[in-house]
Design a protein around this motif. Structure first.
Motif, PDB file in Angstrom:
ATOM      1  N   LEU A  24      26.474  57.756  35.664  1.00  0.00           N
ATOM      2  CA  LEU A  24      25.214  58.318  35.174  1.00  0.00           C
ATOM      3  C   LEU A  24      24.786  59.505  36.028  1.00  0.00           C
ATOM      4  O   LEU A  24      24.332  60.527  35.503  1.00  0.00           O
ATOM      5  CB  LEU A  24      24.120  57.251  35.156  1.00  0.00           C
ATOM      6  CG  LEU A  24      22.756  57.694  34.650  1.00  0.00           C
ATOM      7  CD1 LEU A  24      22.846  58.297  33.246  1.00  0.00           C
ATOM      8  CD2 LEU A  24      21.793  56.521  34.664  1.00  0.00           C
ATOM      9  N   VAL A  25      24.960  59.417  37.326  1.00  0.00           N
ATOM     10  CA  VAL A  25      24.629  60.536  38.209  1.00  0.00           C
ATOM     11  C   VAL A  25      25.490  61.744  37.858  1.00  0.00           C
ATOM     12  O   VAL A  25      25.000  62.884  37.806  1.00  0.00           O
ATOM     13  CB  VAL A  25      24.793  60.148  39.696  1.00  0.00           C
ATOM     14  CG1 VAL A  25      24.619  61.352  40.607  1.00  0.00           C
ATOM     15  CG2 VAL A  25      23.807  59.047  40.061  1.00  0.00           C
ATOM     16  N   ALA A  26      26.754  61.512  37.584  1.00  0.00           N
ATOM     17  CA  ALA A  26      27.641  62.611  37.189  1.00  0.00           C
ATOM     18  C   ALA A  26      27.162  63.244  35.881  1.00  0.00           C
ATOM     19  O   ALA A  26      27.155  64.480  35.745  1.00  0.00           O
ATOM     20  CB  ALA A  26      29.077  62.101  37.042  1.00  0.00           C
ATOM     21  N   GLU A  27      26.730  62.433  34.930  1.00  0.00           N
ATOM     22  CA  GLU A  27      26.202  62.953  33.664  1.00  0.00           C
ATOM     23  C   GLU A  27      24.927  63.764  33.888  1.00  0.00           C
ATOM     24  O   GLU A  27      24.725  64.805  33.265  1.00  0.00           O
ATOM     25  CB  GLU A  27      25.931  61.816  32.681  1.00  0.00           C
ATOM     26  CG  GLU A  27      27.167  61.183  32.118  1.00  0.00           C
ATOM     27  CD  GLU A  27      27.935  62.119  31.194  1.00  0.00           C
ATOM     28  OE1 GLU A  27      27.308  62.961  30.511  1.00  0.00           O
ATOM     29  OE2 GLU A  27      29.171  62.010  31.174  1.00  0.00           O
ATOM     30  N   ILE A  28      24.085  63.284  34.778  1.00  0.00           N
ATOM     31  CA  ILE A  28      22.855  64.019  35.100  1.00  0.00           C
ATOM     32  C   ILE A  28      23.205  65.382  35.681  1.00  0.00           C
ATOM     33  O   ILE A  28      22.647  66.416  35.274  1.00  0.00           O
ATOM     34  CB  ILE A  28      21.979  63.213  36.087  1.00  0.00           C
ATOM     35  CG1 ILE A  28      21.403  61.980  35.395  1.00  0.00           C
ATOM     36  CG2 ILE A  28      20.862  64.083  36.667  1.00  0.00           C
ATOM     37  CD1 ILE A  28      20.760  60.970  36.341  1.00  0.00           C
ATOM     38  N   GLU A  29      24.113  65.397  36.632  1.00  0.00           N
ATOM     39  CA  GLU A  29      24.503  66.663  37.258  1.00  0.00           C
ATOM     40  C   GLU A  29      25.115  67.629  36.246  1.00  0.00           C
ATOM     41  O   GLU A  29      24.807  68.821  36.254  1.00  0.00           O
ATOM     42  CB  GLU A  29      25.451  66.417  38.433  1.00  0.00           C
ATOM     43  CG  GLU A  29      24.805  65.698  39.593  1.00  0.00           C
ATOM     44  CD  GLU A  29      23.556  66.416  40.120  1.00  0.00           C
ATOM     45  OE1 GLU A  29      23.557  67.657  40.223  1.00  0.00           O
ATOM     46  OE2 GLU A  29      22.570  65.723  40.416  1.00  0.00           O
ATOM     47  N   MET A  30      25.977  67.124  35.371  1.00  0.00           N
ATOM     48  CA  MET A  30      26.576  67.987  34.337  1.00  0.00           C
ATOM     49  C   MET A  30      25.509  68.521  33.390  1.00  0.00           C
ATOM     50  O   MET A  30      25.548  69.676  32.983  1.00  0.00           O
ATOM     51  CB  MET A  30      27.657  67.232  33.557  1.00  0.00           C
ATOM     52  CG  MET A  30      28.920  67.002  34.342  1.00  0.00           C
ATOM     53  SD  MET A  30      29.668  68.520  35.015  1.00  0.00           S
ATOM     54  CE  MET A  30      29.967  69.460  33.544  1.00  0.00           C
ATOM     55  N   GLY A  35      22.436  72.935  31.409  1.00  0.00           N
ATOM     56  CA  GLY A  35      21.104  73.452  31.109  1.00  0.00           C
ATOM     57  C   GLY A  35      20.852  74.784  31.779  1.00  0.00           C
ATOM     58  O   GLY A  35      20.363  75.726  31.143  1.00  0.00           O
ATOM     59  N   ARG A  36      21.178  74.867  33.060  1.00  0.00           N
ATOM     60  CA  ARG A  36      20.983  76.126  33.785  1.00  0.00           C
ATOM     61  C   ARG A  36      21.773  77.259  33.157  1.00  0.00           C
ATOM     62  O   ARG A  36      21.297  78.395  33.092  1.00  0.00           O
ATOM     63  CB  ARG A  36      21.384  75.958  35.249  1.00  0.00           C
ATOM     64  CG  ARG A  36      20.325  75.285  36.065  1.00  0.00           C
ATOM     65  CD  ARG A  36      20.655  75.328  37.562  1.00  0.00           C
ATOM     66  NE  ARG A  36      20.178  74.090  38.147  1.00  0.00           N
ATOM     67  CZ  ARG A  36      20.933  73.142  38.667  1.00  0.00           C
ATOM     68  NH1 ARG A  36      22.238  73.283  38.731  1.00  0.00           N
ATOM     69  NH2 ARG A  36      20.403  72.042  39.152  1.00  0.00           N
ATOM     70  N   ALA A  37      22.980  76.947  32.668  1.00  0.00           N
ATOM     71  CA  ALA A  37      23.811  77.966  32.022  1.00  0.00           C
ATOM     72  C   ALA A  37      23.145  78.509  30.759  1.00  0.00           C
ATOM     73  O   ALA A  37      23.393  79.650  30.369  1.00  0.00           O
ATOM     74  CB  ALA A  37      25.188  77.389  31.689  1.00  0.00           C
ATOM     75  N   CYS A  38      22.292  77.716  30.156  1.00  0.00           N
ATOM     76  CA  CYS A  38      21.566  78.135  28.942  1.00  0.00           C
ATOM     77  C   CYS A  38      20.145  78.618  29.262  1.00  0.00           C
ATOM     78  O   CYS A  38      19.362  78.881  28.360  1.00  0.00           O
ATOM     79  CB  CYS A  38      21.462  76.966  27.966  1.00  0.00           C
ATOM     80  SG  CYS A  38      23.028  76.365  27.363  1.00  0.00           S
TER      81      CYS A  38
END
Length: 83
Positions: A24-30, A35-38
């Motif tokens: 879940l932490v990995a999913e949050i980070e991704m 999001g930042r890329a957009c």
């Protein structure tokens, strides 16, 4: 003399620690990276705050239902220390 203090306009905040599975932490980070890329911000704090604000009233309702099931009447939910 007037006070030099002014009331705070922002609510007080406290930090809490939660333990999450690595996946879940990995999913949050991704999600944050994508999001930042957009040009968007994925705020874990805001998501958790909204989820908890929704869950707390439901939890209170479940507590009340459970206390009714267990035979606790309203009288026993009140403080009767002086009785």
């Amino acid at each position: 003399m007037d006070t030099v203090h002014t009331p705070s306009v922002t609510p007080r905040m406290r930090t809490v620690t939660i333990t999450l599975p690595d996946a879940l932490v990995a999913e949050i980070e991704m999600t944050k990276i994508r999001g930042r890329a957009c040009g968007l911000e994925f705020s874990v704090t805001e998501v958790c705050k909204a989820a908890l604000a929704d869950a707390i009233p439901r939890a209170r309702e479940e507590f009340l239902q459970r206390s009714d099931i267990m035979g606790h009447s309203q009288r026993y939910r009140e403080n009767h220390a002086d009785d």
